[in-house]
Design a protein around this motif. Structure first.
Motif, PDB file in Angstrom:
ATOM      1  N   LEU A 134       0.886  -1.054   0.101  1.00  0.00           N
ATOM      2  CA  LEU A 134      -0.001   0.063   0.098  1.00  0.00           C
ATOM      3  C   LEU A 134       0.797   1.263  -0.227  1.00  0.00           C
ATOM      4  O   LEU A 134       1.893   1.292   0.991  1.00  0.00           O
ATOM      5  N   LEU A 135       0.567   2.112  -0.871  1.00  0.00           N
ATOM      6  CA  LEU A 135       1.623   3.626  -1.033  1.00  0.00           C
ATOM      7  C   LEU A 135       0.808   4.594  -0.967  1.00  0.00           C
ATOM      8  O   LEU A 135      -0.352   4.594  -1.503  1.00  0.00           O
ATOM      9  N   LEU A 136       1.478   5.760  -1.003  1.00  0.00           N
ATOM     10  CA  LEU A 136       0.993   6.963  -1.323  1.00  0.00           C
ATOM     11  C   LEU A 136       2.172   7.953  -1.879  1.00  0.00           C
ATOM     12  O   LEU A 136       3.128   7.398  -1.470  1.00  0.00           O
ATOM     13  N   PRO A 137       1.840   8.676  -2.471  1.00  0.00           N
ATOM     14  CA  PRO A 137       3.237   9.809  -2.921  1.00  0.00           C
ATOM     15  C   PRO A 137       3.848  10.232  -1.660  1.00  0.00           C
ATOM     16  O   PRO A 137       2.749  10.601  -0.762  1.00  0.00           O
ATOM     17  N   ALA A 138       5.094  10.379  -1.653  1.00  0.00           N
ATOM     18  CA  ALA A 138       5.772  10.882  -0.577  1.00  0.00           C
ATOM     19  C   ALA A 138       5.212  12.078   0.082  1.00  0.00           C
ATOM     20  O   ALA A 138       5.339  12.230   1.255  1.00  0.00           O
ATOM     21  N   ALA A 139       4.908  13.055  -0.828  1.00  0.00           N
ATOM     22  CA  ALA A 139       4.628  14.454  -0.454  1.00  0.00           C
ATOM     23  C   ALA A 139       3.259  14.553   0.029  1.00  0.00           C
ATOM     24  O   ALA A 139       3.212  15.180   1.027  1.00  0.00           O
ATOM     25  N   GLN A 140       2.461  13.265   0.161  1.00  0.00           N
ATOM     26  CA  GLN A 140       1.163  13.167   0.822  1.00  0.00           C
ATOM     27  C   GLN A 140       1.114  12.353   1.971  1.00  0.00           C
ATOM     28  O   GLN A 140       0.119  12.224   2.705  1.00  0.00           O
ATOM     29  N   GLY A 146      11.829  11.945   3.622  1.00  0.00           N
ATOM     30  CA  GLY A 146      12.577  11.226   2.591  1.00  0.00           C
ATOM     31  C   GLY A 146      11.614  11.425   1.123  1.00  0.00           C
ATOM     32  O   GLY A 146      10.613  11.859   1.216  1.00  0.00           O
ATOM     33  N   ALA A 147      12.377  11.069   0.128  1.00  0.00           N
ATOM     34  CA  ALA A 147      11.821  11.308  -1.282  1.00  0.00           C
ATOM     35  C   ALA A 147      10.827  10.225  -1.607  1.00  0.00           C
ATOM     36  O   ALA A 147       9.967  10.460  -2.314  1.00  0.00           O
ATOM     37  N   GLY A 148      10.846   9.193  -1.122  1.00  0.00           N
ATOM     38  CA  GLY A 148      10.066   7.986  -1.310  1.00  0.00           C
ATOM     39  C   GLY A 148      10.787   6.624  -1.344  1.00  0.00           C
ATOM     40  O   GLY A 148      12.065   6.595  -1.664  1.00  0.00           O
ATOM     41  N   ASP A 149      10.028   5.536  -1.138  1.00  0.00           N
ATOM     42  CA  ASP A 149      10.710   4.353  -0.957  1.00  0.00           C
ATOM     43  C   ASP A 149      10.626   3.466  -2.463  1.00  0.00           C
ATOM     44  O   ASP A 149      11.654   2.740  -2.518  1.00  0.00           O
ATOM     45  N   ARG A 157       3.784  -2.178 -11.154  1.00  0.00           N
ATOM     46  CA  ARG A 157       4.906  -2.821 -10.709  1.00  0.00           C
ATOM     47  C   ARG A 157       5.582  -1.710  -9.733  1.00  0.00           C
ATOM     48  O   ARG A 157       5.620  -0.774 -10.131  1.00  0.00           O
ATOM     49  N   ILE A 158       6.323  -2.192  -8.933  1.00  0.00           N
ATOM     50  CA  ILE A 158       7.252  -1.332  -8.077  1.00  0.00           C
ATOM     51  C   ILE A 158       8.870  -1.628  -8.245  1.00  0.00           C
ATOM     52  O   ILE A 158       9.178  -2.641  -8.622  1.00  0.00           O
ATOM     53  N   ARG A 159       9.701  -0.323  -8.140  1.00  0.00           N
ATOM     54  CA  ARG A 159      10.983  -0.799  -8.142  1.00  0.00           C
ATOM     55  C   ARG A 159      11.716   0.488  -7.145  1.00  0.00           C
ATOM     56  O   ARG A 159      10.622   1.496  -6.693  1.00  0.00           O
ATOM     57  N   ARG A 160      12.831   0.325  -6.709  1.00  0.00           N
ATOM     58  CA  ARG A 160      13.488   1.082  -5.732  1.00  0.00           C
ATOM     59  C   ARG A 160      13.277   2.546  -6.272  1.00  0.00           C
ATOM     60  O   ARG A 160      13.653   2.747  -7.441  1.00  0.00           O
ATOM     61  N   ALA A 161      13.004   3.564  -5.352  1.00  0.00           N
ATOM     62  CA  ALA A 161      13.225   5.033  -5.890  1.00  0.00           C
ATOM     63  C   ALA A 161      14.680   5.534  -6.191  1.00  0.00           C
ATOM     64  O   ALA A 161      14.868   6.402  -6.735  1.00  0.00           O
ATOM     65  N   GLN A 162      15.564   4.894  -5.344  1.00  0.00           N
ATOM     66  CA  GLN A 162      17.073   5.385  -5.273  1.00  0.00           C
ATOM     67  C   GLN A 162      17.112   6.734  -5.262  1.00  0.00           C
ATOM     68  O   GLN A 162      17.791   7.642  -6.134  1.00  0.00           O
ATOM     69  N   GLY A 163      16.539   7.441  -4.355  1.00  0.00           N
ATOM     70  CA  GLY A 163      16.402   8.798  -4.081  1.00  0.00           C
ATOM     71  C   GLY A 163      15.666   9.697  -5.089  1.00  0.00           C
ATOM     72  O   GLY A 163      15.662  10.893  -4.976  1.00  0.00           O
ATOM     73  N   ALA A 164      14.899   9.136  -6.076  1.00  0.00           N
ATOM     74  CA  ALA A 164      14.127   9.793  -6.951  1.00  0.00           C
ATOM     75  C   ALA A 164      12.720  10.288  -6.083  1.00  0.00           C
ATOM     76  O   ALA A 164      12.334   9.367  -5.214  1.00  0.00           O
ATOM     77  N   ALA A 165      11.954  11.351  -6.526  1.00  0.00           N
ATOM     78  CA  ALA A 165      10.537  11.523  -5.999  1.00  0.00           C
ATOM     79  C   ALA A 165       9.681  10.296  -6.256  1.00  0.00           C
ATOM     80  O   ALA A 165       9.538  10.093  -7.437  1.00  0.00           O
ATOM     81  N   GLY A 166       9.148   9.757  -5.071  1.00  0.00           N
ATOM     82  CA  GLY A 166       8.608   8.512  -5.346  1.00  0.00           C
ATOM     83  C   GLY A 166       7.482   8.285  -4.316  1.00  0.00           C
ATOM     84  O   GLY A 166       6.615   9.304  -3.861  1.00  0.00           O
ATOM     85  N   TRP A 167       7.165   7.190  -3.910  1.00  0.00           N
ATOM     86  CA  TRP A 167       6.054   6.608  -3.095  1.00  0.00           C
ATOM     87  C   TRP A 167       6.262   6.010  -1.943  1.00  0.00           C
ATOM     88  O   TRP A 167       7.305   5.451  -1.973  1.00  0.00           O
ATOM     89  N   ALA A 168       5.749   6.461  -1.011  1.00  0.00           N
ATOM     90  CA  ALA A 168       5.917   5.992   0.533  1.00  0.00           C
ATOM     91  C   ALA A 168       5.194   4.695   0.821  1.00  0.00           C
ATOM     92  O   ALA A 168       3.955   4.551   0.572  1.00  0.00           O
TER      93      ALA A 168
END
Length: 231
Positions: A134-140, A146-149, A157-168
């Motif tokens: 279960l995810l949400l945009p990191a900003a929300q 952090g920028a996101g997981d 499908r998901i993959r690691r954010a590796q520092g990019a703005a992403g999803w928590a």
């Protein structure tokens, strides 16, 4: 295959980021809006067909046992001797949970909006998925730093954010447990299992239809109470 009928509640952590609040109280019993955090987590089981619910305990385990005694349907996975982290704790609890895929739920957050577990169950496809988070945009995501997981592709499908703005990651998922046997360490994080699923394109995310607040620090209590007040 239907949605899982077993739930693992992660309730063994020390809660060190909570400072004095957890000096004499386990983090899952810290109160938000007058109720222990673990009870807010248990709200997410409403309407979900669960046959087995397991909570692990380590820090101040007697307090956790006393609180959960009012719920005889919840079995205890005792980690008093050694805290095993999420992956090791889930593997140790498998005799209580059974061999099929399970829900897991953190007990240091609050959710608003649609039921967390029901949203996961509605899109679970075991033929394609080994993990569904279960995810949400990191900003929300309130209380999240952090920028996101993860990054979330259009096909889910998901993959690691590796520092990019992403999803928590919101501390709720469905996961298959058979590959836990491949991990040699006794103490390890579920990140190890997710990485196996990501590598094979079998890790997915679903966007939470509601709000969420992490309560890992004292200031998270006020944020969570504000979220609940406006739900």
């Amino acid at each position: 295959m239907p949605a899982p009928h077993a739930l693992m509640l992660f309730a063994a952590g020390f809660g060190t980021r909570m400072g004095a609040l957890t000096a004499t109280c386990p983090k899952p019993l810290v109160r938000v809006a007058g109720r222990p955090l673990i009870d807010h987590a248990l709200d997410q089981t409403a309407g979900v067909n669960l046959q087995r619910v397991v909570a692990n305990v380590h820090y101040l385990p007697d307090m956790m046992r006393d609180h959960l005694a009012k719920r005889p349907d919840i079995a205890i996975a005792d980690e008093s001797a050694e805290i095993l982290e999420t992956g090791g704790g889930l593997r140790a609890a498998l005799p209580l949970l059974g061999p099929e895929p399970v829900f897991t739920l953190n007990t240091d957050a609050v959710w608003t909006g649609a039921n967390a577990l029901s949203q996961l169950a509605a899109v679970w496809r075991p033929e394609d998925m080994d993990a569904l988070l279960l995810l949400l945009p990191a900003a929300q995501a309130s209380g999240y730093s952090g920028a996101g997981d993860f990054l979330l592709a259009p096909d889910g499908r998901i993959r690691r954010a590796q520092g990019a703005a992403g999803w928590a990651y919101l501390g709720a998922q469905i996961v298959k447990t058979d590959r836990l046997a491949e991990i040699p360490e006794r103490v390890f994080s579920l990140n190890r299992l997710w990485d196996l699923a990501i590598a094979e394109g079998r890790a997915f995310g679903v966007v939470h239809q509601g709000g969420w607040c992490d309560v890992g620090r004292p200031e998270g209590i006020a944020e969570a109470e504000a979220l609940l007040a406006h739900a």
